[in-house]
Design a protein around this motif. Structure first.
Motif, PDB file in Angstrom:
ATOM      1  N   PRO A 186      20.224   0.199  53.527  1.00 27.73           N
ATOM      2  CA  PRO A 186      19.786   1.305  53.570  1.00 27.73           C
ATOM      3  C   PRO A 186      19.688   1.938  54.962  1.00 27.73           C
ATOM      4  N   SER A 187      20.495   3.253  55.156  1.00 29.09           N
ATOM      5  CA  SER A 187      20.668   4.100  56.310  1.00 29.09           C
ATOM      6  C   SER A 187      19.309   4.573  57.002  1.00 29.09           C
ATOM      7  N   MET A 188      18.291   4.831  56.209  1.00 26.53           N
ATOM      8  CA  MET A 188      16.971   5.194  56.731  1.00 26.53           C
ATOM      9  C   MET A 188      16.406   3.909  57.535  1.00 26.53           C
ATOM     10  N   LEU A 189      16.492   2.835  57.070  1.00 26.75           N
ATOM     11  CA  LEU A 189      16.082   1.571  57.666  1.00 26.75           C
ATOM     12  C   LEU A 189      16.619   1.130  58.956  1.00 26.75           C
ATOM     13  N   ARG A 190      17.947   1.643  59.146  1.00 31.25           N
ATOM     14  CA  ARG A 190      18.468   1.478  60.306  1.00 31.25           C
ATOM     15  C   ARG A 190      18.088   1.947  61.476  1.00 31.25           C
ATOM     16  N   THR A 191      17.157   3.266  61.355  1.00 32.40           N
ATOM     17  CA  THR A 191      16.704   4.052  62.286  1.00 32.40           C
ATOM     18  C   THR A 191      15.182   3.500  62.785  1.00 32.40           C
ATOM     19  N   ILE A 192      14.650   2.649  61.943  1.00 30.32           N
ATOM     20  CA  ILE A 192      13.202   2.605  62.344  1.00 30.32           C
ATOM     21  C   ILE A 192      13.069   1.247  63.537  1.00 30.32           C
ATOM     22  N   PRO A 193      11.952   1.236  64.208  1.00 31.58           N
ATOM     23  CA  PRO A 193      11.981   0.332  65.234  1.00 31.58           C
ATOM     24  C   PRO A 193      12.060  -1.040  65.157  1.00 31.58           C
ATOM     25  N   ASP A 194      11.624  -1.529  63.939  1.00 34.03           N
ATOM     26  CA  ASP A 194      11.718  -2.927  63.664  1.00 34.03           C
ATOM     27  C   ASP A 194      12.234  -3.099  62.022  1.00 34.03           C
ATOM     28  N   SER A 196      11.971  -6.496  48.628  1.00 34.25           N
ATOM     29  CA  SER A 196      11.305  -7.320  49.468  1.00 34.25           C
ATOM     30  C   SER A 196      12.131  -7.928  50.675  1.00 34.25           C
ATOM     31  N   GLU A 197      11.545  -7.896  51.741  1.00 33.35           N
ATOM     32  CA  GLU A 197      12.144  -8.745  52.889  1.00 33.35           C
ATOM     33  C   GLU A 197      11.849 -10.271  53.044  1.00 33.35           C
ATOM     34  N   TYR A 198      11.097 -10.569  52.090  1.00 33.40           N
ATOM     35  CA  TYR A 198      10.624 -11.991  51.977  1.00 33.40           C
ATOM     36  C   TYR A 198      11.457 -12.646  51.123  1.00 33.40           C
ATOM     37  N   PRO A 199      11.869 -14.026  51.345  1.00 32.01           N
ATOM     38  CA  PRO A 199      12.655 -14.853  50.447  1.00 32.01           C
ATOM     39  C   PRO A 199      11.995 -14.956  49.028  1.00 32.01           C
ATOM     40  N   PRO A 200      12.566 -15.233  48.047  1.00 32.68           N
ATOM     41  CA  PRO A 200      11.964 -15.487  46.984  1.00 32.68           C
ATOM     42  C   PRO A 200      10.728 -16.230  46.603  1.00 32.68           C
ATOM     43  N   HIS A 201      11.099 -17.374  47.422  1.00 32.02           N
ATOM     44  CA  HIS A 201      10.062 -18.501  47.497  1.00 32.02           C
ATOM     45  C   HIS A 201       8.820 -18.412  48.176  1.00 32.02           C
ATOM     46  N   MET A 202       8.788 -17.303  48.995  1.00 32.13           N
ATOM     47  CA  MET A 202       7.737 -17.006  49.907  1.00 32.13           C
ATOM     48  C   MET A 202       6.512 -16.381  49.120  1.00 32.13           C
ATOM     49  N   PRO A 203       5.413 -16.883  49.040  1.00 30.10           N
ATOM     50  CA  PRO A 203       4.057 -16.429  48.497  1.00 30.10           C
ATOM     51  C   PRO A 203       3.572 -15.305  49.562  1.00 30.10           C
ATOM     52  N   PRO A 204       2.807 -14.387  48.864  1.00 35.44           N
ATOM     53  CA  PRO A 204       2.172 -13.476  49.826  1.00 35.44           C
ATOM     54  C   PRO A 204       1.192 -13.897  50.993  1.00 35.44           C
ATOM     55  N   LYS A 205       1.203 -13.405  52.165  1.00 38.47           N
ATOM     56  CA  LYS A 205       0.325 -13.807  53.217  1.00 38.47           C
ATOM     57  C   LYS A 205       0.035 -12.646  53.656  1.00 38.47           C
ATOM     58  N   LYS A 206      -1.441 -12.455  54.410  1.00 37.87           N
ATOM     59  CA  LYS A 206      -2.157 -11.623  54.700  1.00 37.87           C
ATOM     60  C   LYS A 206      -1.587 -10.667  55.628  1.00 37.87           C
ATOM     61  N   TYR A 207      -0.561 -11.140  56.779  1.00 36.81           N
ATOM     62  CA  TYR A 207       0.090 -10.396  57.814  1.00 36.81           C
ATOM     63  C   TYR A 207       1.311  -9.717  56.916  1.00 36.81           C
ATOM     64  N   HIS A 208       1.929 -10.218  55.914  1.00 40.13           N
ATOM     65  CA  HIS A 208       2.850  -9.387  55.116  1.00 40.13           C
ATOM     66  C   HIS A 208       2.805  -8.044  54.774  1.00 40.13           C
ATOM     67  N   PHE A 209       1.426  -7.766  54.481  1.00 40.32           N
ATOM     68  CA  PHE A 209       1.270  -6.202  53.994  1.00 40.32           C
ATOM     69  C   PHE A 209       1.505  -5.214  55.010  1.00 40.32           C
ATOM     70  N   PRO A 210       0.831  -5.350  56.236  1.00 31.53           N
ATOM     71  CA  PRO A 210       1.229  -4.585  57.358  1.00 31.53           C
ATOM     72  C   PRO A 210       2.719  -4.452  57.645  1.00 31.53           C
ATOM     73  N   GLU A 211       3.346  -5.714  57.437  1.00 30.75           N
ATOM     74  CA  GLU A 211       4.770  -5.614  57.823  1.00 30.75           C
ATOM     75  C   GLU A 211       5.582  -4.805  56.820  1.00 30.75           C
ATOM     76  N   ARG A 212       5.124  -5.031  55.502  1.00 31.30           N
ATOM     77  CA  ARG A 212       6.018  -4.211  54.519  1.00 31.30           C
ATOM     78  C   ARG A 212       5.672  -2.808  54.443  1.00 31.30           C
ATOM     79  N   ASN A 213       4.597  -2.319  54.961  1.00 32.51           N
ATOM     80  CA  ASN A 213       4.182  -0.972  55.026  1.00 32.51           C
ATOM     81  C   ASN A 213       5.180  -0.129  55.730  1.00 32.51           C
ATOM     82  N   ARG A 214       5.530  -0.683  56.795  1.00 33.35           N
ATOM     83  CA  ARG A 214       6.674  -0.211  57.724  1.00 33.35           C
ATOM     84  C   ARG A 214       7.977   0.304  56.780  1.00 33.35           C
TER      85      ARG A 214
END
Length: 293
Positions: free
Chosen positions: A88-96, A200-218
Motif C-alpha cells: 500500500p502506497s500510503m503506508l510507505r509514507t508513514i514514519p514507521d 494484520s502486521e502480525y504473523p498468523p500464530h501471534m496472539p494479541p498483546k497489549k502493545y499491539h493495539f497502539p502499534e496497529r493504530n498507526r
C-alpha cells in the motif's frame, strides 16, 4: 527461502527481531542474504542482539517445521512485503511502516480512490450510532472505503455500516489471524474476510498483546488520508491514534457530542485544537469529492 521477500517474511515471523532491528539489517544487507556470509556472532553484532538470540534465529530459519509453517502461510494468505509493488502506497509514507502485511479478503479494496479511517471509544453512547449513520452512509454510497480496527464499539459500528450499505471496509487487527480479537462478532469477521479485507502486521500464530493495539493504530490512520473521530475520552487509545494521524500528515475530523459527556471531551478538544467539526457528511465530502450530490 529462495527470495528476499520470503526471507523477510521468515525473519518477520520471529518475535525476537523487532522492526527497528529488521530495518537496520535491511540497510546493511538489502537482500537479507546474511545466512550465507555472516556467522551468528557477526549477525549478533550487526543487529545488536544477544549471541544466544542470534543463534536461535539461525536455528529457526533452518528448522524444517518452521519453514513448513511459513510455506502454509504463503499459500493460505495474501502477504505484502516492503519489497512488493503492491504494498500500500500510503503506508510507505508513514514514519514507521510495517515491513510485512498479512491479508485475508480482497487486497484490491485498498486501491479505493478515497478511504476514511473511523475511530472512537469501545463504549459509545446511544448518540453515536445514529450520528455515524447520518454522516457515513452517504460517503459509503459514494465509494469511500471505511477503515477501522474491528474493536468493540465504534470500530464495529463503522464496519457494520459499510457492510449493510453495500460499501467496502478494511479492518486492521492487533493479532494474528489464528487469534481473532475481539471474538464477539465472528459473523462480521467472516463477512469481512469473504467480501472485504482484514489486515494484520502480525504473523498468523501471534496472539494479541497489549502493545499491539497502539502499534496497529498507526496503520488504521496510515491507510487513509483522513481520520474521523466519533467519540473519545481525553485519555484513550483513540487520542493516541489522532496523534499518529497528525504525525503522518493526515487530516482529522471530529464529531461534536453532548456537552458534559465524557466520550465527547476528546472530540471537543480536537475541534478546539483545529480538527474540522463535522455536522453532516458534506463537511468531509467537500474536501475529498469533486462532485457530491
Amino acid at each position: 527461502m529462495n527470495s528476499k521477500r520470503t526471507r523477510l517474511i521468515g525473519l518477520h515471523s520471529l518475535s525476537v527481531l523487532s522492526r527497528a532491528r529488521l530495518r537496520k539489517l535491511l540497510t546493511s544487507d538489502p537482500d537479507l542474504d546474511f545466512l550465507t556470509h555472516l556467522s551468528p556472532e557477526q549477525f549478533a553484532l550487526l543487529t545488536q542482539i544477544p549471541i544466544r538470540t542470534s543463534r536461535m534465529v539461525y536455528q529457526r530459519l533452518k528448522d524444517p517445521n518452521i519453514m513448513k509453517k511459513l510455506d502454509n502461510n504463503l499459500r493460505r494468505y495474501t502477504i505484502f512485503t516492503w519489497f512488493d509493488e503492491c504494498y500500500p502506497s500510503m503506508l510507505r509514507t508513514i514514519p514507521d511502516p510495517p515491513l510485512v502485511l498479512y491479508i485475508e479478503g480482497d487486497p484490491d479494496i485498498l486501491s479505493a480512490s478515497f478511504s476514511l479511517s473511523v475511530i472512537g471509544t469501545r463504549k459509545p453512547s446511544s448518540y453515536a450510532y445514529p450520528a455515524m449513520k447520518k454522516v457515513l452512509r452517504p460517503l459509503i454510497h459514494h465509494g469511500a472505503l471505511i477503515v477501522s480496527g474491528m474493536a468493540y464499539g465504534i470500530d464495529q459500528y463503522a464496519h457494520t455500516l459499510a457492510v449493510q450499505n453495500g460499501g467496502k471496509t478494511a479492518a486492521v487487527l492487533g493479532s494474528g489471524f489464528e487469534h481473532i480479537y475481539p471474538s464477539n462478532n465472528l459473523s462480521l469477521y467472516k463477512q469481512m474476510t469473504d467480501h472485504h479485507i482484514v489486515i494484520s502486521e502480525y504473523p498468523p500464530h501471534m496472539p494479541p498483546k497489549k502493545y499491539h493495539f497502539p502499534e496497529r493504530n498507526r496503520l488504521i490512520s496510515g491507510l487513509s488520508p483522513a481520520t474521523f473521530v466519533i467519540e473519545a475520552k481525553m485519555k484513550s487509545g483513540t487520542m493516541i491514534t489522532v496523534d499518529q494521524a497528525l504525525e503522518q500528515g493526515r487530516s482529522v475530523y471530529a464529531l461534536p457530542g453532548p456537552a458534559g459527556s465524557l466520550t465527547s471531551e476528546g472530540c471537543h478538544h480536537l475541534i478546539n485544537e483545529g480538527a474540522k467539526l463535522v455536522h453532516t457528511y458534506h463537511d468531509i465530502a467537500e474536501d475529498w469529492f469533486e462532485k457530491f450530490e
